[in-house]
Design a protein around this motif. Structure first.
Motif, short mmCIF file in Angstrom:
data_model
loop_
_atom_site.label_atom_id
_atom_site.label_comp_id
_atom_site.label_asym_id
_atom_site.label_seq_id
_atom_site.Cartn_x
_atom_site.Cartn_y
_atom_site.Cartn_z
N ALA A 120 0.86 -1.20 0.00
CA ALA A 120 0.00 0.00 0.00
C ALA A 120 0.89 1.23 0.00
O ALA A 120 2.09 1.14 0.29
CB ALA A 120 -0.89 0.00 1.24
N LEU A 121 0.29 2.37 -0.29
CA LEU A 121 1.05 3.62 -0.25
C LEU A 121 1.47 3.90 1.19
O LEU A 121 0.74 3.57 2.13
CB LEU A 121 0.18 4.77 -0.76
CG LEU A 121 -0.01 4.88 -2.27
CD1 LEU A 121 -1.01 5.98 -2.61
CD2 LEU A 121 1.33 5.17 -2.96
N VAL A 129 5.55 5.54 7.00
CA VAL A 129 5.33 4.16 7.43
C VAL A 129 4.78 3.34 6.26
O VAL A 129 3.75 3.68 5.67
CB VAL A 129 4.35 4.11 8.63
CG1 VAL A 129 4.12 2.67 9.08
CG2 VAL A 129 4.91 4.93 9.80
N VAL A 130 5.51 2.26 5.95
CA VAL A 130 5.15 1.43 4.79
C VAL A 130 4.60 0.09 5.25
O VAL A 130 5.21 -0.59 6.08
CB VAL A 130 6.39 1.20 3.89
CG1 VAL A 130 6.00 0.48 2.60
CG2 VAL A 130 7.10 2.51 3.57
N LYS A 131 3.44 -0.29 4.67
CA LYS A 131 2.85 -1.59 4.99
C LYS A 131 3.39 -2.62 4.00
O LYS A 131 3.39 -2.38 2.79
CB LYS A 131 1.32 -1.48 4.85
CG LYS A 131 0.58 -2.70 5.34
CD LYS A 131 -0.92 -2.44 5.22
CE LYS A 131 -1.72 -3.66 5.51
NZ LYS A 131 -3.14 -3.49 5.25
N LYS A 132 3.86 -3.75 4.53
CA LYS A 132 4.43 -4.77 3.64
C LYS A 132 4.03 -6.17 4.10
O LYS A 132 3.60 -6.37 5.24
CB LYS A 132 5.95 -4.64 3.60
CG LYS A 132 6.65 -4.83 4.94
CD LYS A 132 8.14 -5.02 4.77
CE LYS A 132 8.47 -6.47 4.52
NZ LYS A 132 9.87 -6.76 4.33
N ILE A 143 6.55 -0.74 8.48
CA ILE A 143 7.96 -0.38 8.62
C ILE A 143 8.09 1.14 8.56
O ILE A 143 7.66 1.76 7.57
CB ILE A 143 8.79 -0.98 7.45
CG1 ILE A 143 8.53 -2.47 7.29
CG2 ILE A 143 10.27 -0.66 7.58
CD1 ILE A 143 9.18 -3.34 8.33
N ALA A 144 8.66 1.73 9.60
CA ALA A 144 8.90 3.18 9.58
C ALA A 144 10.28 3.44 9.00
O ALA A 144 11.27 2.89 9.48
CB ALA A 144 8.80 3.73 11.00
N LEU A 145 10.33 4.24 7.96
CA LEU A 145 11.62 4.61 7.36
C LEU A 145 11.99 6.00 7.87
O LEU A 145 11.24 6.96 7.66
CB LEU A 145 11.52 4.60 5.83
CG LEU A 145 11.19 3.26 5.16
CD1 LEU A 145 11.20 3.39 3.64
CD2 LEU A 145 12.18 2.18 5.57
N ASN A 146 13.14 6.08 8.52
CA ASN A 146 13.54 7.35 9.14
C ASN A 146 14.70 8.04 8.43
O ASN A 146 15.10 9.13 8.83
CB ASN A 146 13.94 7.11 10.61
CG ASN A 146 12.78 6.49 11.39
OD1 ASN A 146 11.63 6.86 11.18
ND2 ASN A 146 13.09 5.54 12.25
#
Ligand SMILES: Cc1cc2nc3c(=O)[nH]c(=O)nc-3n(C[C@H](O)[C@H](O)[C@H](O)COP(=O)(O)OP(=O)(O)OC[C@H]3O[C@@H](n4cnc5c(N)ncnc54)[C@H](O)[C@@H]3O)c2cc1C
Length: 320
Positions: A120-121, A129-132, A143-146
């Motif tokens: 998802a976006l 925050v990316v849903k995988k 997953i939070a990308l910082n």
């Protein structure tokens, strides 16, 4: 600042999975209020400017003979030059074989956080925050990308491809392309078949088909539906079918629009590779076969009786 989308090609033609990545990346760029741009490595036989319909305004193209064949190391080194020069903040790949090979390398090289297999976006309301998919599609993780630069690879078939209007400007990019460490000496291509990883429809057979001599009906239905053929692991292990057709946890993971499973029990290791298919049809003579739990449509019956009827019906429909 931009979202940079990797446009993956095979023999100079843009792959279908690239269109999904383009749509995903363009939607993300819109969400972030920044432009969506593409990157193509090597020559293309397609009209790249026409990819503007998927939301990209500019496509950076690095032309060099060494880039006409996929080389993960070389591609990574070139993309790593394009990212800072274009000010890209998010790089989007398809999570296909090529994306799986480049994205982690690029992540290490740029020290950029990577979310592989996004479905998802990203949620950009607070952070990024990316849903995988995790555990072979049995669960989701967020997953939070910082990091300042972020990399996402999109699960094939997870994002809809919608064409709008527009034309992209093709801008040549002058990158240093060093001598490849890998030399392609020969390409042995399976011809006349729909590639499994790109197929919209897959007709797949398992041990229930009793022997390789019975694969004619699988191939016939596949041909009528313009589908690829696949198989369960034991079928490949006992050499009824080639190993490149084996799907599942230890084989290829696919996500076609339609997966037709014939004489396959539906073990979890098999499901792990096919459970992202949009529609699953199961043909099995055992009503208790686990695959029926994952099926959208099921036929309880002997494949040797059911398949000729289906083939006949599809042929009639096509001739109507
Ligand atoms: C670590 C590990 C990894 C694995 N990875 C994979 C993988 O990637 N992919 C994979 O596929 N498997 C994998 N397996 C194997 C998996 O566990 C199953 O053993 C395998 O998927 C079973 O294959 P099958 O369904 O073709 O055969 P079977 O389990 O023998 O099932 C045959 C099915 O056909 C049905 N049938 C029989 N005759 C007919 C008929 N005439 N008409 C209709 N139906 C009929 C039966 O009812 C049965 O459901 C893995 C196993 C392990 C331990």
């Amino acid at each position: 600042m931009s979202v940079l989308i990797f446009i993956d090609q095979a023999e100079g033609h843009v792959k279908k999975s690239s269109l999904e990545a383009l749509c995903y990346g363009s939607a993300l760029a819109k969400q972030m209020g920044i432009p969506a741009e593409g990157i193509v490595l090597g020559s293309s036989k397609d009209d790249l400017a026409a990819l503007g319909v998927y939301g990209v305004t500019t496509i950076h193209q690095v032309q060099n003979d060494s880039l006409n064949h996929f080389d993960a190391q070389l591609y990574t080194r070139v993309i790593a030059q394009v990212v800072p020069a274009t000010g890209a903040k998010v790089i989007v790949f398809s999570n296909n074989t090529d994306g799986k090979a480049i994205a982690p390398r690029l992540s290490a090289r740029l020290q950029a956080g990577l979310a592989a297999g996004a479905v998802a976006l990203p949620d950009t309301s607070a952070g990024f925050v990316v849903k995988k998919n995790v555990f072979s599609g049995k669960a989701f993780a967020k997953i939070a990308l910082n990091t300042d630069v972020k990399i996402i690879s999109v699960s094939p078939n997870a994002y809809q491809t919608i064409a709008g209007t527009g034309t992209a400007a093709i801008v040549p990019f002058n990158a240093t392309v060093d001598t490849p460490k890998i030399k392609v000496t020969a390409i042995n291509k399976v011809s006349g078949e729909v590639p499994l990883s790109e197929a919209e429809i897959v007709v797949s057979g398992g041990r229930g088909l009793k022997g390789p001599e019975n694969w004619g009906m699988i191939e016939e239905l596949a041909k009528l539906l313009h589908a690829a053929t696949a198989c369960s692991r034991p079928v490949a292990d006992i050499h009824w079918r080639p190993h490149h057709e084996h799907v599942g946890q230890t084989g290829l993971a696919i996500a076609p629009n339609l997966y037709i499973a014939i004489g396959i029990s539906g073990a979890i290791q098999h499901l792990a590779g096919v459970n992202r298919s949009k529609v699953i049809v199961v043909i099995n003579k055992d009503p208790e076969a686990p695959f029926f739990k994952a099926a959208d449509y099921g036929i309880v019956g002997d494949a040797f009786e059911v398949m000729p009827k289906i083939i006949e019906a599809v042929r009639k429909l096509k001739n109507a």
